[in-house]
Motif scaffolding. Structure first.
Motif, PDB file in Angstrom:
ATOM      1  N   SER A  84       0.839  -1.198   0.000  1.00  0.00           N
ATOM      2  CA  SER A  84       0.000   0.000   0.000  1.00  0.00           C
ATOM      3  C   SER A  84       0.878   1.253   0.000  1.00  0.00           C
ATOM      4  O   SER A  84       1.990   1.238   0.552  1.00  0.00           O
ATOM      5  CB  SER A  84      -0.920   0.006   1.220  1.00  0.00           C
ATOM      6  OG  SER A  84      -0.156   0.188   2.400  1.00  0.00           O
ATOM      7  N   PRO A  85       0.415   2.344  -0.618  1.00  0.00           N
ATOM      8  CA  PRO A  85       1.210   3.580  -0.637  1.00  0.00           C
ATOM      9  C   PRO A  85       1.600   4.069   0.754  1.00  0.00           C
ATOM     10  O   PRO A  85       2.683   4.648   0.927  1.00  0.00           O
ATOM     11  CB  PRO A  85       0.294   4.575  -1.356  1.00  0.00           C
ATOM     12  CG  PRO A  85      -0.579   3.717  -2.219  1.00  0.00           C
ATOM     13  CD  PRO A  85      -0.805   2.467  -1.434  1.00  0.00           C
ATOM     14  N   ASP A  86       0.751   3.830   1.758  1.00  0.00           N
ATOM     15  CA  ASP A  86       1.071   4.278   3.117  1.00  0.00           C
ATOM     16  C   ASP A  86       2.256   3.513   3.696  1.00  0.00           C
ATOM     17  O   ASP A  86       3.031   4.059   4.497  1.00  0.00           O
ATOM     18  CB  ASP A  86      -0.152   4.105   4.030  1.00  0.00           C
ATOM     19  CG  ASP A  86      -1.294   5.036   3.658  1.00  0.00           C
ATOM     20  OD1 ASP A  86      -1.015   6.074   3.001  1.00  0.00           O
ATOM     21  OD2 ASP A  86      -2.454   4.726   3.996  1.00  0.00           O
ATOM     22  N   ALA A  88       4.662   2.158   1.812  1.00  0.00           N
ATOM     23  CA  ALA A  88       5.775   2.162   0.868  1.00  0.00           C
ATOM     24  C   ALA A  88       7.047   2.770   1.451  1.00  0.00           C
ATOM     25  O   ALA A  88       8.136   2.189   1.266  1.00  0.00           O
ATOM     26  CB  ALA A  88       5.361   2.896  -0.408  1.00  0.00           C
ATOM     27  N   LEU A 106       9.242   6.694  -4.571  1.00  0.00           N
ATOM     28  CA  LEU A 106       8.202   7.367  -3.790  1.00  0.00           C
ATOM     29  C   LEU A 106       7.542   8.485  -4.593  1.00  0.00           C
ATOM     30  O   LEU A 106       6.315   8.667  -4.536  1.00  0.00           O
ATOM     31  CB  LEU A 106       8.795   7.925  -2.496  1.00  0.00           C
ATOM     32  CG  LEU A 106       9.090   6.894  -1.397  1.00  0.00           C
ATOM     33  CD1 LEU A 106       9.776   7.554  -0.210  1.00  0.00           C
ATOM     34  CD2 LEU A 106       7.793   6.206  -0.951  1.00  0.00           C
ATOM     35  N   ILE A 109       5.175   6.889  -6.954  1.00  0.00           N
ATOM     36  CA  ILE A 109       3.962   6.416  -6.288  1.00  0.00           C
ATOM     37  C   ILE A 109       3.009   7.583  -6.023  1.00  0.00           C
ATOM     38  O   ILE A 109       1.788   7.472  -6.213  1.00  0.00           O
ATOM     39  CB  ILE A 109       4.332   5.691  -4.979  1.00  0.00           C
ATOM     40  CG1 ILE A 109       5.065   4.380  -5.298  1.00  0.00           C
ATOM     41  CG2 ILE A 109       3.087   5.406  -4.152  1.00  0.00           C
ATOM     42  CD1 ILE A 109       5.595   3.658  -4.088  1.00  0.00           C
ATOM     43  N   ARG A 110       3.551   8.724  -5.596  1.00  0.00           N
ATOM     44  CA  ARG A 110       2.687   9.899  -5.334  1.00  0.00           C
ATOM     45  C   ARG A 110       2.022  10.381  -6.611  1.00  0.00           C
ATOM     46  O   ARG A 110       0.881  10.852  -6.573  1.00  0.00           O
ATOM     47  CB  ARG A 110       3.525  11.014  -4.716  1.00  0.00           C
ATOM     48  CG  ARG A 110       4.062  10.693  -3.326  1.00  0.00           C
ATOM     49  CD  ARG A 110       4.659  11.912  -2.665  1.00  0.00           C
ATOM     50  NE  ARG A 110       5.361  11.562  -1.434  1.00  0.00           N
ATOM     51  CZ  ARG A 110       6.674  11.416  -1.336  1.00  0.00           C
ATOM     52  NH1 ARG A 110       7.445  11.622  -2.410  1.00  0.00           N
ATOM     53  NH2 ARG A 110       7.232  11.106  -0.191  1.00  0.00           N
ATOM     54  N   ARG A 112       1.200   8.445  -8.955  1.00  0.00           N
ATOM     55  CA  ARG A 112       0.443   7.284  -9.424  1.00  0.00           C
ATOM     56  C   ARG A 112       1.005   6.715 -10.729  1.00  0.00           C
ATOM     57  O   ARG A 112       0.277   6.137 -11.533  1.00  0.00           O
ATOM     58  CB  ARG A 112      -1.045   7.637  -9.589  1.00  0.00           C
ATOM     59  CG  ARG A 112      -1.710   8.037  -8.288  1.00  0.00           C
ATOM     60  CD  ARG A 112      -3.192   8.253  -8.468  1.00  0.00           C
ATOM     61  NE  ARG A 112      -3.821   8.614  -7.194  1.00  0.00           N
ATOM     62  CZ  ARG A 112      -5.122   8.850  -7.043  1.00  0.00           C
ATOM     63  NH1 ARG A 112      -5.934   8.754  -8.097  1.00  0.00           N
ATOM     64  NH2 ARG A 112      -5.615   9.170  -5.862  1.00  0.00           N
ATOM     65  N   TYR A 114       3.774   4.648 -10.381  1.00  0.00           N
ATOM     66  CA  TYR A 114       4.297   3.380  -9.889  1.00  0.00           C
ATOM     67  C   TYR A 114       3.307   2.744  -8.926  1.00  0.00           C
ATOM     68  O   TYR A 114       2.587   3.434  -8.198  1.00  0.00           O
ATOM     69  CB  TYR A 114       5.618   3.578  -9.123  1.00  0.00           C
ATOM     70  CG  TYR A 114       6.829   3.867  -9.973  1.00  0.00           C
ATOM     71  CD1 TYR A 114       7.011   3.282 -11.208  1.00  0.00           C
ATOM     72  CD2 TYR A 114       7.815   4.730  -9.506  1.00  0.00           C
ATOM     73  CE1 TYR A 114       8.139   3.548 -11.970  1.00  0.00           C
ATOM     74  CE2 TYR A 114       8.946   5.009 -10.256  1.00  0.00           C
ATOM     75  CZ  TYR A 114       9.094   4.415 -11.496  1.00  0.00           C
ATOM     76  OH  TYR A 114      10.206   4.689 -12.236  1.00  0.00           O
ATOM     77  N   ARG A 115       3.329   1.405  -8.941  1.00  0.00           N
ATOM     78  CA  ARG A 115       2.740   0.617  -7.851  1.00  0.00           C
ATOM     79  C   ARG A 115       3.865  -0.245  -7.300  1.00  0.00           C
ATOM     80  O   ARG A 115       4.625  -0.830  -8.074  1.00  0.00           O
ATOM     81  CB  ARG A 115       1.593  -0.242  -8.370  1.00  0.00           C
ATOM     82  CG  ARG A 115       0.371   0.566  -8.794  1.00  0.00           C
ATOM     83  CD  ARG A 115      -0.603  -0.276  -9.569  1.00  0.00           C
ATOM     84  NE  ARG A 115      -0.039  -0.712 -10.840  1.00  0.00           N
ATOM     85  CZ  ARG A 115      -0.601  -1.618 -11.640  1.00  0.00           C
ATOM     86  NH1 ARG A 115      -1.715  -2.206 -11.296  1.00  0.00           N
ATOM     87  NH2 ARG A 115      -0.028  -1.951 -12.784  1.00  0.00           N
ATOM     88  N   LEU A 116       3.974  -0.315  -6.015  1.00  0.00           N
ATOM     89  CA  LEU A 116       5.053  -1.067  -5.392  1.00  0.00           C
ATOM     90  C   LEU A 116       4.591  -2.490  -5.124  1.00  0.00           C
ATOM     91  O   LEU A 116       3.539  -2.716  -4.507  1.00  0.00           O
ATOM     92  CB  LEU A 116       5.488  -0.390  -4.087  1.00  0.00           C
ATOM     93  CG  LEU A 116       6.843  -0.825  -3.525  1.00  0.00           C
ATOM     94  CD1 LEU A 116       7.959  -0.506  -4.514  1.00  0.00           C
ATOM     95  CD2 LEU A 116       7.105  -0.127  -2.190  1.00  0.00           C
TER      96      LEU A 116
END
Length: 203
Positions: A84-86, A88, A106, A109-110, A112, A114-116
């Motif tokens: 989850s982004p939180d 990451a 990071l 991800i912010r 959107r 990337y997805r980790l």
């Protein structure tokens, strides 16, 4: 006694001047020299106006940093769990990526982009080996062992992960396995001059 009268010769009957004299030869040489100069100037002009070949395209940084081309690509499709982004930032601190790489992931991800994804990878056949795992423009060197090693993958929308042996794995090749959402899963064996292109489905 009558004087002999001297009569001037008729111009029409005068002998023609010798065209092979020095003056005529000099004029001929001047004419030839002028012709050579004009021809040289025309050739130089044509050379300058001739189309020149286009310069070779520059090699981009992305191309220069890409993995070596493999003679043959293997493909597989697997499903992995997303971080989850939180969570990451904390997961990246334990990933082994450099601070610059962590900041890049990071930021993606912010935005959107990337997805980790968490991909535990291990040695399926006991042959060992070291592989390079590349995803989202980031390459990681991963030694394969009996115990799974978690690799964090920044996945773009394409979802492709490239896995390639670092060195010649010999006739046996390298036999990676991964723990997917379905459990431990053998991946295709990778031999010399081969690369595994893993299409990742994020769950």
């Amino acid at each position: 006694m009558m004087r002999a009268m001297t009569q001037a010769p008729d111009p029409a009957t005068r002998p023609a001047p010798d065209e092979s004299g020095p003056g005529s030869r000099r004029a001929l040489w001047y004419g030839l020299a002028a012709g050579v100069i004009v021809a040289a100037g025309f050739s130089a002009r044509m050379a300058n106006e001739a189309p020149r070949p286009a310069p070779a395209p520059a090699v981009s940084d992305a191309t220069a940093g890409a993995m070596p081309a493999a003679a043959h690509s293997l493909t597989a499709v697997e499903q992995f769990a997303m971080v989850s982004p939180d969570n990451a930032p904390q997961a990246l601190l334990q990933s082994g990526l450099t601070p610059d790489q962590q900041a890049t992931v990071l930021a993606g991800i912010r935005r959107r982009e990337y997805r980790l994804v968490r991909m535990p990878i291990y040695d399926e056949a006991g042959t060992g080996g070291v592989v390079t795992v590349r995803s989202g423009g980031i390459a990681q060197t991963v030694p394969l062992g009996a115990q799974p090693r978690v690799v964090l993958l920044p996945i773009r929308m394409s979802g492709e992960v490239d896995i390639m042996p670092v060195a010649d794995p010999g006739p046996a090749g390298v036999a990676p396995g991964a723990i997917t959402v379905l459990g431990p899963t053998p991946l295709p064996v990778i031999h010399r001059d081969e690369m595994l292109v893993l299409n990742v489905i994020v769950q």
